[in-house]
Scaffold this active site. Structure first.
Site, PDB file in Angstrom:
ATOM      1  N   HIS A 112      -4.143 -13.491  -1.174  1.00  0.00           N
ATOM      2  CA  HIS A 112      -4.216 -12.068  -0.850  1.00  0.00           C
ATOM      3  C   HIS A 112      -4.740 -11.896   0.571  1.00  0.00           C
ATOM      4  O   HIS A 112      -5.351 -12.803   1.119  1.00  0.00           O
ATOM      5  CB  HIS A 112      -5.251 -11.361  -1.734  1.00  0.00           C
ATOM      6  N   TYR A 113      -4.599 -10.690   1.115  1.00  0.00           N
ATOM      7  CA  TYR A 113      -5.493 -10.299   2.206  1.00  0.00           C
ATOM      8  C   TYR A 113      -6.345  -9.150   1.711  1.00  0.00           C
ATOM      9  O   TYR A 113      -5.961  -8.436   0.780  1.00  0.00           O
ATOM     10  CB  TYR A 113      -4.774 -10.013   3.512  1.00  0.00           C
ATOM     11  N   THR A 114      -7.520  -8.986   2.355  1.00  0.00           N
ATOM     12  CA  THR A 114      -8.464  -7.975   1.866  1.00  0.00           C
ATOM     13  C   THR A 114      -8.001  -6.554   2.170  1.00  0.00           C
ATOM     14  O   THR A 114      -8.281  -5.637   1.391  1.00  0.00           O
ATOM     15  CB  THR A 114      -9.859  -8.169   2.502  1.00  0.00           C
ATOM     16  N   GLU A 145      -8.987 -14.137  -1.574  1.00  0.00           N
ATOM     17  CA  GLU A 145      -8.836 -13.007  -0.656  1.00  0.00           C
ATOM     18  C   GLU A 145      -9.133 -13.507   0.757  1.00  0.00           C
ATOM     19  O   GLU A 145     -10.250 -13.925   1.059  1.00  0.00           O
ATOM     20  CB  GLU A 145      -9.820 -11.878  -1.007  1.00  0.00           C
ATOM     21  N   HIS A 199       0.408 -12.515  -3.358  1.00  0.00           N
ATOM     22  CA  HIS A 199       0.274 -11.368  -4.250  1.00  0.00           C
ATOM     23  C   HIS A 199       1.606 -10.610  -4.312  1.00  0.00           C
ATOM     24  O   HIS A 199       2.024 -10.143  -5.368  1.00  0.00           O
ATOM     25  CB  HIS A 199      -0.858 -10.454  -3.744  1.00  0.00           C
ATOM     26  N   ASP A 239       0.739  -8.191   0.471  1.00  0.00           N
ATOM     27  CA  ASP A 239      -0.170  -9.187   1.036  1.00  0.00           C
ATOM     28  C   ASP A 239       0.115 -10.583   0.483  1.00  0.00           C
ATOM     29  O   ASP A 239       0.659 -10.709  -0.618  1.00  0.00           O
ATOM     30  CB  ASP A 239      -1.636  -8.796   0.746  1.00  0.00           C
TER      31      ASP A 239
HETATM   32 ZN   LIG Z   1      -3.734  -8.650  -3.037  1.00  0.00          ZN
END
Ligand SMILES: [Zn+2]
Length: 256
Positions: A34-36, A99, A141, A151
Protein backbone atom coordinates in the site's frame (compact mmCIF):
# COMPACT_ATOMS: atom_id res chain seq x y z
CA UNK A 1 8.22 -7.27 22.46
CA UNK A 2 5.08 -5.73 23.97
CA UNK A 3 2.06 -5.78 21.72
CA UNK A 4 -0.89 -4.79 23.87
CA UNK A 5 -2.92 -1.96 22.34
CA UNK A 6 -2.44 1.23 24.41
CA UNK A 7 1.23 0.42 24.98
CA UNK A 8 3.09 3.58 23.97
CA UNK A 9 5.19 3.47 20.78
CA UNK A 10 8.75 2.39 21.55
CA UNK A 11 11.60 1.17 19.36
CA UNK A 12 9.62 1.13 16.14
CA UNK A 13 6.75 -0.81 17.66
CA UNK A 14 3.45 1.02 17.81
CA UNK A 15 0.69 -1.40 18.80
CA UNK A 16 -2.58 -0.90 16.94
CA UNK A 17 -6.03 -1.54 18.36
CA UNK A 18 -7.38 -2.62 15.01
CA UNK A 19 -6.52 -6.29 14.91
CA UNK A 20 -8.10 -9.64 15.63
CA UNK A 21 -7.28 -13.32 15.17
CA UNK A 22 -7.09 -14.48 11.56
CA UNK A 23 -10.41 -16.13 10.66
CA UNK A 24 -10.70 -19.91 10.33
CA UNK A 25 -7.08 -20.33 11.31
CA UNK A 26 -5.92 -18.75 8.05
CA UNK A 27 -2.20 -18.30 7.49
CA UNK A 28 -0.65 -15.44 5.52
CA UNK A 29 -0.21 -16.42 1.87
CA UNK A 30 -0.41 -12.95 0.31
CA UNK A 31 1.74 -9.86 0.75
CA UNK A 32 -0.11 -6.62 -0.01
CA UNK A 33 1.67 -3.33 -0.75
CA UNK A 34 0.00 0.00 0.00
CA UNK A 35 0.89 3.64 0.18
CA UNK A 36 -0.30 5.67 3.16
CA UNK A 37 -1.78 8.56 1.15
CA UNK A 38 -1.20 10.84 4.15
CA UNK A 39 0.88 13.97 4.80
CA UNK A 40 3.53 12.20 6.92
CA UNK A 41 4.47 8.72 8.08
CA UNK A 42 4.05 9.85 11.72
CA UNK A 43 0.46 10.91 11.02
CA UNK A 44 -0.22 7.63 9.26
CA UNK A 45 1.18 5.61 12.18
CA UNK A 46 -0.85 7.61 14.66
CA UNK A 47 -4.05 7.13 12.62
CA UNK A 48 -3.51 3.42 11.94
CA UNK A 49 -2.99 2.73 15.65
CA UNK A 50 -6.17 4.52 16.82
CA UNK A 51 -9.31 2.47 17.51
CA UNK A 52 -11.56 5.07 15.83
CA UNK A 53 -9.75 4.76 12.46
CA UNK A 54 -11.00 1.20 11.92
CA UNK A 55 -7.90 0.50 9.84
CA UNK A 56 -4.43 -0.89 10.51
CA UNK A 57 -1.59 -2.76 8.87
CA UNK A 58 1.32 -4.88 9.99
CA UNK A 59 4.11 -2.48 9.02
CA UNK A 60 4.67 1.13 8.02
CA UNK A 61 7.84 2.14 6.18
CA UNK A 62 8.64 5.84 6.23
CA UNK A 63 10.45 7.78 3.47
CA UNK A 64 13.83 7.22 5.16
CA UNK A 65 13.30 3.47 5.29
CA UNK A 66 12.48 3.20 8.98
CA UNK A 67 10.10 0.32 9.68
CA UNK A 68 7.41 0.48 12.39
CA UNK A 69 5.38 -2.58 13.32
CA UNK A 70 1.76 -2.02 14.34
CA UNK A 71 0.27 -5.49 14.31
CA UNK A 72 2.02 -8.83 14.98
CA UNK A 73 1.97 -11.06 11.90
CA UNK A 74 -0.13 -13.76 13.57
CA UNK A 75 -3.04 -11.28 13.76
CA UNK A 76 -5.47 -10.10 11.10
CA UNK A 77 -4.85 -6.41 10.39
CA UNK A 78 -7.44 -4.22 8.65
CA UNK A 79 -5.72 -2.96 5.52
CA UNK A 80 -7.34 -4.49 2.44
CA UNK A 81 -11.06 -3.73 2.93
CA UNK A 82 -13.53 -5.11 0.38
CA UNK A 83 -11.23 -7.08 -1.88
CA UNK A 84 -10.75 -10.22 -3.96
CA UNK A 85 -7.95 -12.43 -5.22
CA UNK A 86 -8.26 -15.84 -6.86
CA UNK A 87 -11.58 -16.74 -5.25
CA UNK A 88 -10.76 -15.33 -1.81
CA UNK A 89 -12.61 -12.31 -0.43
CA UNK A 90 -11.21 -12.25 3.12
CA UNK A 91 -7.88 -10.86 2.01
CA UNK A 92 -7.09 -9.52 5.50
CA UNK A 93 -7.13 -13.01 7.03
CA UNK A 94 -4.80 -14.30 4.31
CA UNK A 95 -2.31 -11.47 4.04
CA UNK A 96 0.35 -9.30 5.56
CA UNK A 97 -0.04 -5.60 4.78
CA UNK A 98 2.79 -3.10 4.35
CA UNK A 99 2.00 0.63 4.23
CA UNK A 100 4.75 2.47 2.38
CA UNK A 101 4.64 6.13 3.25
CA UNK A 102 3.86 8.30 0.22
CA UNK A 103 1.30 11.13 0.15
CA UNK A 104 -0.19 9.55 -2.97
CA UNK A 105 -1.86 10.61 -6.19
CA UNK A 106 -3.96 13.29 -4.49
CA UNK A 107 -0.88 15.07 -3.14
CA UNK A 108 1.76 15.21 -5.86
CA UNK A 109 2.73 11.52 -5.75
CA UNK A 110 6.53 11.82 -5.25
CA UNK A 111 8.93 9.02 -6.21
CA UNK A 112 9.60 6.28 -3.64
CA UNK A 113 13.13 7.07 -2.32
CA UNK A 114 15.85 4.37 -2.77
CA UNK A 115 16.33 4.05 1.02
CA UNK A 116 12.64 3.37 1.44
CA UNK A 117 12.68 0.77 -1.36
CA UNK A 118 15.66 -0.97 0.26
CA UNK A 119 13.64 -1.39 3.44
CA UNK A 120 10.60 -2.59 1.49
CA UNK A 121 12.80 -5.23 -0.15
CA UNK A 122 14.56 -6.35 3.05
CA UNK A 123 11.32 -6.62 5.04
CA UNK A 124 9.49 -8.39 2.19
CA UNK A 125 12.29 -10.91 1.70
CA UNK A 126 12.09 -11.77 5.38
CA UNK A 127 8.27 -12.12 5.32
CA UNK A 128 8.26 -14.15 2.10
CA UNK A 129 10.89 -16.53 3.44
CA UNK A 130 9.16 -17.07 6.79
CA UNK A 131 5.68 -17.58 5.32
CA UNK A 132 6.64 -19.18 1.99
CA UNK A 133 4.70 -16.59 0.00
CA UNK A 134 4.58 -17.39 -3.74
CA UNK A 135 5.78 -14.78 -6.29
CA UNK A 136 2.29 -14.39 -7.79
CA UNK A 137 0.96 -13.55 -4.34
CA UNK A 138 2.94 -10.36 -3.86
CA UNK A 139 0.36 -7.78 -4.86
CA UNK A 140 -0.70 -4.16 -4.90
CA UNK A 141 -3.76 -3.02 -3.00
CA UNK A 142 -5.05 -1.98 -6.45
CA UNK A 143 -4.78 -5.61 -7.63
CA UNK A 144 -7.21 -6.84 -4.98
CA UNK A 145 -9.49 -3.76 -5.03
CA UNK A 146 -9.52 -2.47 -8.64
CA UNK A 147 -11.13 0.92 -9.12
CA UNK A 148 -11.60 1.43 -5.39
CA UNK A 149 -7.86 1.69 -4.73
CA UNK A 150 -4.84 2.67 -6.86
CA UNK A 151 -2.02 2.27 -4.36
CA UNK A 152 0.93 1.92 -4.35
CA UNK A 153 0.58 3.14 -7.96
CA UNK A 154 2.54 3.21 -11.19
CA UNK A 155 5.70 4.68 -9.62
CA UNK A 156 6.19 1.70 -7.32
CA UNK A 157 9.13 -0.24 -8.76
CA UNK A 158 7.93 -3.84 -9.10
CA UNK A 159 10.77 -4.53 -11.53
CA UNK A 160 13.31 -3.72 -8.80
CA UNK A 161 11.50 -6.05 -6.37
CA UNK A 162 11.57 -8.84 -8.94
CA UNK A 163 15.32 -8.42 -9.40
CA UNK A 164 15.57 -9.11 -5.66
CA UNK A 165 13.51 -12.27 -6.02
CA UNK A 166 10.18 -10.73 -4.98
CA UNK A 167 7.02 -11.07 -7.04
CA UNK A 168 6.33 -11.83 -10.67
CA UNK A 169 7.54 -9.45 -13.37
CA UNK A 170 7.68 -9.76 -17.14
CA UNK A 171 9.10 -7.21 -19.56
CA UNK A 172 6.16 -5.09 -20.74
CA UNK A 173 5.56 -5.14 -24.50
CA UNK A 174 6.36 -1.63 -25.82
CA UNK A 175 3.61 0.98 -25.81
CA UNK A 176 2.98 2.54 -29.21
CA UNK A 177 1.61 6.07 -29.37
CA UNK A 178 -0.53 5.21 -32.41
CA UNK A 179 -2.13 2.19 -30.71
CA UNK A 180 -4.99 3.62 -28.66
CA UNK A 181 -6.47 0.16 -28.14
CA UNK A 182 -10.07 -0.71 -27.35
CA UNK A 183 -12.02 1.35 -24.85
CA UNK A 184 -15.22 1.33 -22.85
CA UNK A 185 -18.13 -0.30 -24.70
CA UNK A 186 -15.97 -2.35 -27.10
CA UNK A 187 -16.76 -6.03 -27.57
CA UNK A 188 -15.05 -9.03 -29.08
CA UNK A 189 -12.73 -11.99 -28.90
CA UNK A 190 -9.63 -10.06 -27.79
CA UNK A 191 -11.53 -8.59 -24.84
CA UNK A 192 -12.89 -12.00 -23.88
CA UNK A 193 -9.36 -13.46 -24.02
CA UNK A 194 -7.94 -10.68 -21.88
CA UNK A 195 -10.73 -11.16 -19.33
CA UNK A 196 -10.01 -14.91 -19.20
CA UNK A 197 -6.31 -14.21 -18.69
CA UNK A 198 -6.94 -11.63 -15.96
CA UNK A 199 -9.29 -14.07 -14.19
CA UNK A 200 -6.76 -16.90 -14.51
CA UNK A 201 -4.07 -14.74 -12.94
CA UNK A 202 -6.29 -13.91 -9.96
CA UNK A 203 -8.20 -10.68 -10.67
CA UNK A 204 -11.91 -10.46 -9.92
CA UNK A 205 -13.50 -10.06 -13.36
CA UNK A 206 -16.42 -11.41 -15.43
CA UNK A 207 -15.72 -12.99 -18.80
CA UNK A 208 -18.40 -11.21 -20.83
CA UNK A 209 -16.39 -10.24 -23.93
CA UNK A 210 -17.44 -6.65 -23.33
CA UNK A 211 -15.16 -3.90 -22.05
CA UNK A 212 -17.53 -2.58 -19.39
CA UNK A 213 -16.75 -0.23 -16.50
CA UNK A 214 -15.66 -3.12 -14.23
CA UNK A 215 -13.30 -4.48 -16.91
CA UNK A 216 -11.82 -1.02 -17.42
CA UNK A 217 -11.03 -0.86 -13.69
CA UNK A 218 -9.31 -4.25 -13.73
CA UNK A 219 -7.32 -3.29 -16.85
CA UNK A 220 -6.16 -0.17 -15.01
CA UNK A 221 -5.17 -2.26 -11.99
CA UNK A 222 -3.20 -4.61 -14.24
CA UNK A 223 -1.47 -1.65 -15.91
CA UNK A 224 -0.62 0.02 -12.57
CA UNK A 225 1.31 -3.10 -11.64
CA UNK A 226 2.56 -4.67 -14.87
CA UNK A 227 2.47 -2.00 -17.61
CA UNK A 228 2.98 1.25 -15.68
CA UNK A 229 3.96 3.40 -18.67
CA UNK A 230 0.37 4.10 -19.61
CA UNK A 231 -2.51 3.55 -17.21
CA UNK A 232 -5.71 4.20 -19.14
CA UNK A 233 -7.85 1.05 -18.76
CA UNK A 234 -7.84 0.43 -22.52
CA UNK A 235 -6.96 -2.85 -24.14
CA UNK A 236 -4.05 -2.04 -26.46
CA UNK A 237 -1.58 -4.52 -27.94
CA UNK A 238 1.01 -3.79 -25.26
CA UNK A 239 -1.46 -4.65 -22.47
CA UNK A 240 -2.66 -7.76 -24.30
CA UNK A 241 0.83 -9.15 -24.91
CA UNK A 242 2.22 -8.19 -21.50
CA UNK A 243 -0.69 -10.08 -19.94
CA UNK A 244 0.03 -13.12 -22.16
CA UNK A 245 3.68 -13.01 -21.06
CA UNK A 246 2.66 -12.85 -17.41
CA UNK A 247 0.41 -15.90 -17.78
CA UNK A 248 3.17 -17.76 -19.59
CA UNK A 249 5.72 -16.91 -16.89
CA UNK A 250 3.41 -17.92 -14.06
CA UNK A 251 2.34 -21.17 -15.71
CA UNK A 252 -1.34 -20.17 -15.37
CA UNK A 253 -3.08 -20.82 -18.67
CA UNK A 254 -6.56 -19.43 -19.16
CA UNK A 255 -9.18 -22.03 -20.12
CA UNK A 256 -9.84 -21.78 -23.85
ZN1 LIG B 1 -4.02 0.61 0.42
Amino acid sequence: MIFEPDTPCVNAVCPAHNREPRRDGAKPSLLIMHYTGMASAAKAIDWLARPESGVSCHYVIDEHGEITQLVPEEFRAWHAGASYWRGETDINSHSIGIEIHNPGHQHGYPDFPPKQMSSVIALSQDIVRRHHIAPDNILAHSDVAPGRKMDPGEKFNWHLLAKEGLGRWVRPFPVHADDAGLGLGSEGESILNAQKNLLAYGYGIETSGRLDAATEKVLKAFQLHFRPRRVDGRLDRSTEITLERLLEASGKRAAA
